[in-house]
Motif scaffolding. Sequence first.
Motif, PDB file in Angstrom:
ATOM      1  N   ILE A 176       0.396  92.659  11.884  1.00 55.39           N
ATOM      2  CA  ILE A 176      -1.071  92.711  11.975  1.00 55.39           C
ATOM      3  C   ILE A 176      -1.508  93.039  13.399  1.00 55.39           C
ATOM      4  O   ILE A 176      -2.409  93.862  13.613  1.00 55.39           O
ATOM      5  CB  ILE A 176      -1.676  91.376  11.499  1.00 55.39           C
ATOM      6  N   ASN A 180      -3.433  96.540  14.318  1.00 61.31           N
ATOM      7  CA  ASN A 180      -4.806  96.487  14.834  1.00 61.31           C
ATOM      8  C   ASN A 180      -4.902  96.755  16.337  1.00 61.31           C
ATOM      9  O   ASN A 180      -5.999  96.686  16.896  1.00 61.31           O
ATOM     10  CB  ASN A 180      -5.422  95.110  14.552  1.00 61.31           C
ATOM     11  N   ILE A 223      -7.216  98.396   5.906  1.00 56.61           N
ATOM     12  CA  ILE A 223      -6.788  97.002   5.740  1.00 56.61           C
ATOM     13  C   ILE A 223      -5.842  96.811   4.562  1.00 56.61           C
ATOM     14  O   ILE A 223      -5.235  95.741   4.430  1.00 56.61           O
ATOM     15  CB  ILE A 223      -8.001  96.059   5.571  1.00 56.61           C
ATOM     16  N   LEU A 226      -2.275  95.592   5.415  1.00 62.23           N
ATOM     17  CA  LEU A 226      -2.250  94.214   5.894  1.00 62.23           C
ATOM     18  C   LEU A 226      -2.263  93.238   4.719  1.00 62.23           C
ATOM     19  O   LEU A 226      -1.551  92.218   4.736  1.00 62.23           O
ATOM     20  CB  LEU A 226      -3.449  93.950   6.808  1.00 62.23           C
TER      21      LEU A 226
END
Length: 248
Positions: A176, A180, A223, A226
């Motif tokens: 993650i 990001n 997303i 994730l």
Amino acid sequence: MLSASAKLERDVMTYPIQWIPREWNWVDNFQKVWMENVPFSLFYWNSFKLAVVSTIATLLFSSMAAFAFSKLRAPGKGVMFGLMMSFMIIPEQATLVPRFIMIKWLGLYNSHEGLMLMLAFSMYFTFLMRQFMMGVHNDFIEVAKIDGAGYLRVYAQIMLPLCKPILATAGIIKFIWTWNDYQNPLIFLFTKELFPLPLGIQFFRQEYSNNVSLMMMAAVSAIIPLLIVFVVLQKQVINGITVGGVKG
């Protein structure tokens, strides 16, 4: 975000809000994000490559260091561990200039290899894994040594299987964080074809700044990995949260 990504642009700002779109435009928004001017699929692949390689490298190197700090005997081990932990108080931003100089000197500026090199080891995850391994009973290692196992075999066949919970947790967090990460690619990459998703979405925003539905579709697409990583690995975290002991 999910609702806006499936709407026509004229319906995004309607008031009161329509949680379920009256006219679905999900397929058209998806095609515009993935198949038109902005190379979104390339940004996606870049992020996937960086996140997967960095996560695997971190789990490997940090777990090896944690095994050495927790189970091996060496003079000055405690001092070395304390020194490494002291580096955690240094903000990452304070090391940008020396890291930039080093990566430039190595000829890895504006390359994924340079980013992977910087992300391949983590003091934070080394600390977490070391604390977890301290709780693994030494009898496991002693029995393996009696059977003739060396340190590498003990690490690979004894310690790693017992450390699945912390490995899964560290893998989720590291993936993650890397997925990001905006700061490092911003500093160490300048070629558009090498951009990961955080920079790619910023580039996408410049192209479609007035189209909220497309921006929301891009965010939804970003997303999804994730969510998949968490769903796949959460079972390891929950089911393996306790380590079996040795009966006396």
